[in-house]
Design an enzyme around this catalytic site. Structure first.
Site, PDB file in Angstrom:
ATOM      1  N   THR A 265      -1.807   8.534  31.518  1.00 13.43           N
ATOM      2  CA  THR A 265      -2.104   7.247  32.153  1.00 13.43           C
ATOM      3  C   THR A 265      -1.586   7.258  33.586  1.00 13.43           C
ATOM      4  OG1 THR A 265      -2.088   5.966  30.098  1.00 13.43           O
ATOM      5  CG2 THR A 265      -1.650   4.762  32.123  1.00 13.43           C
ATOM      6  N   PHE A 267      -0.436   4.960  36.711  1.00 13.96           N
ATOM      7  CA  PHE A 267       0.077   3.640  37.051  1.00 13.96           C
ATOM      8  C   PHE A 267       0.074   3.516  38.570  1.00 13.96           C
ATOM      9  CE2 PHE A 267       1.760   4.804  33.003  1.00 13.96           C
ATOM     10  CZ  PHE A 267       1.869   3.638  32.264  1.00 13.96           C
TER      11      PHE A 267
END
Length: 367
Positions: A265, A267
């Site tokens: 992921t 960010f």
């Protein structure tokens, strides 16, 4: 005998050497902290608004350290150590308050710590829009929010919040995601519901289909919130990072349940202004175009002609009108780079609408 036929040192000698090295390390870290303090004093003397946290400078330092590293510690470990030193030095000048999607025990918290170190003051938020509001209102200097997952794609709440707030992306964190199935139950046979953020439920969809096909899947605002609920509700489990097991006193019923082993992921770090040029940067933007043949080609042409690479392009409904779309684009380079600036100027001339979210250093610390 040791390497090269040299006699091995006695344990006491090794420990004495370690004590001497520790003393030198402490002296050098203290000297670095004093120099960092002098930087702060110089900035104050120059007047104007003082910006102590400079993401481009930190990225340059970490890349330089990784380039100098000859082991035996790997580049990631060495960069992490220096991030913590810089975090502690920054806290001497000004504590950095960072908003993130809470509660404690979320991947967003892990990303915030990876970017700002443990000396930062972390402020958990109930939702991604609240993270943006905290930064926009000045109640936090920076915010950290998930923007893209390698399995599930873009995070809609973050993309919408970027449009709704006048904030800049000034950094990014790439975090390898390992999902754990946590519960107060003793076995998976006792689990009747599974809590998790919608993205996490999607990232573990096939595993859940195989191992917990009859359990209810309940989306929650964050994986930390899911772990909190699993700790108080009998028959419940949560998809969450390993750190949440200790925080909420849960058992890991099954480790690493993500469907894709490379599950990562991204960010974004949100602030009031762009980061400066670091030498290895990205620029993020959103753009819309008229619904006509060749429109997207005309948008991308200025980038292609200048050899500017794209690291991401994703379309989402514009919401202003049916079947109109926004394109979210990440490209290589800083918008202050001459070629990027030229391309953006030309792109804006062809676009129906364009918004640059920010330019920032590419992620240095990776999972």
């Amino acid at each position: 005998m040791g390497e090269g036929g040299q006699p091995l040192m006695r344990l006491e000698e090794i420990r004495d050497r370690i004590d001497q090295v520790d003393q030198r390390l402490l002296e050098l870290i203290s000297e670095r902290a004093r120099l960092a303090h002098h930087v702060g004093e110089t900035k104050r003397a120059e007047g104007g608004e003082v910006q102590f946290y400079r993401p481009e400078r930190e990225a340059q330092v970490l890349r330089r350290i990784q380039g100098l590293n000859e082991g035996p510690l790997d580049d990631g470990s060495v960069a992490w150590l220096f991030r913590e030193i810089m975090s502690a030095c920054l806290a001497l000048e000004q504590p950095t308050r960072v908003a993130y999607l809470g509660p404690a025990g979320t991947f967003s918290q892990m990303a915030a710590l990876r970017q700002f170190g443990h000396a930062a003051e972390l402020a958990p938020c109930h939702s991604i829009p609240e993270v943006f509001r905290m930064v926009a209102s000045g109640n936090a200097a920076y915010g950290v929010a998930p923007v893209e997952n390698s399995t599930e794609g873009g995070v809609a709440q973050t993309q919408e919040a970027l449009l709704a707030h006048d904030l800049s992306i000034c950094g990014e964190v790439a975090l390898r995601i390992h999902h754990q199935l946590l519960s107060a139950a003793k076995t998976m046979k006792d689990v009747v519901r599974v809590y998790g953020h919608a993205q996490s439920l999607g990232q573990c969809r096939h595993w859940l289909d195989e191992h917990l096909p009859h359990a209810e899947r309940v989306p929650v605002s964050s994986n930390g919130e899911g772990a909190r609920l699993a700790a108080i509700e009998p028959g419940s489990a949560a998809i969450a990072p390993e750190v949440a097991a200790e925080l909420y006193r849960l058992t890991i019923l099954a480790p690493n349940i993500e469907d894709e082993s490379h599950n990562t992921t991204r960010f974004v770090v949100l602030g009031a202004a762009d980061a400066g040029q670091s030498g290895a940067d990205k620029t993020s933007l959103a753009v819309s175009t008229a619904n006509q043949p060749g429109a997207l080609f005309q948008l991308l042409k200025p980038l292609a002609e200048r050899g500017i690479g794209l690291t991401r392009i994703e379309s989402r409904p514009a919401r202003s009108q049916a079947w109109e779309y926004l394109f979210y684009i990440d490209l290589d380079g800083h918008r202050a780079d001459p070629l990027v600036a030229e391309a953006l100027h030309e792109l804006e001339a062809h676009a129906a609408w364009l918004r640059v979210f920010g330019s920032y250093p590419k992620a240095v610390l990776k999972a």
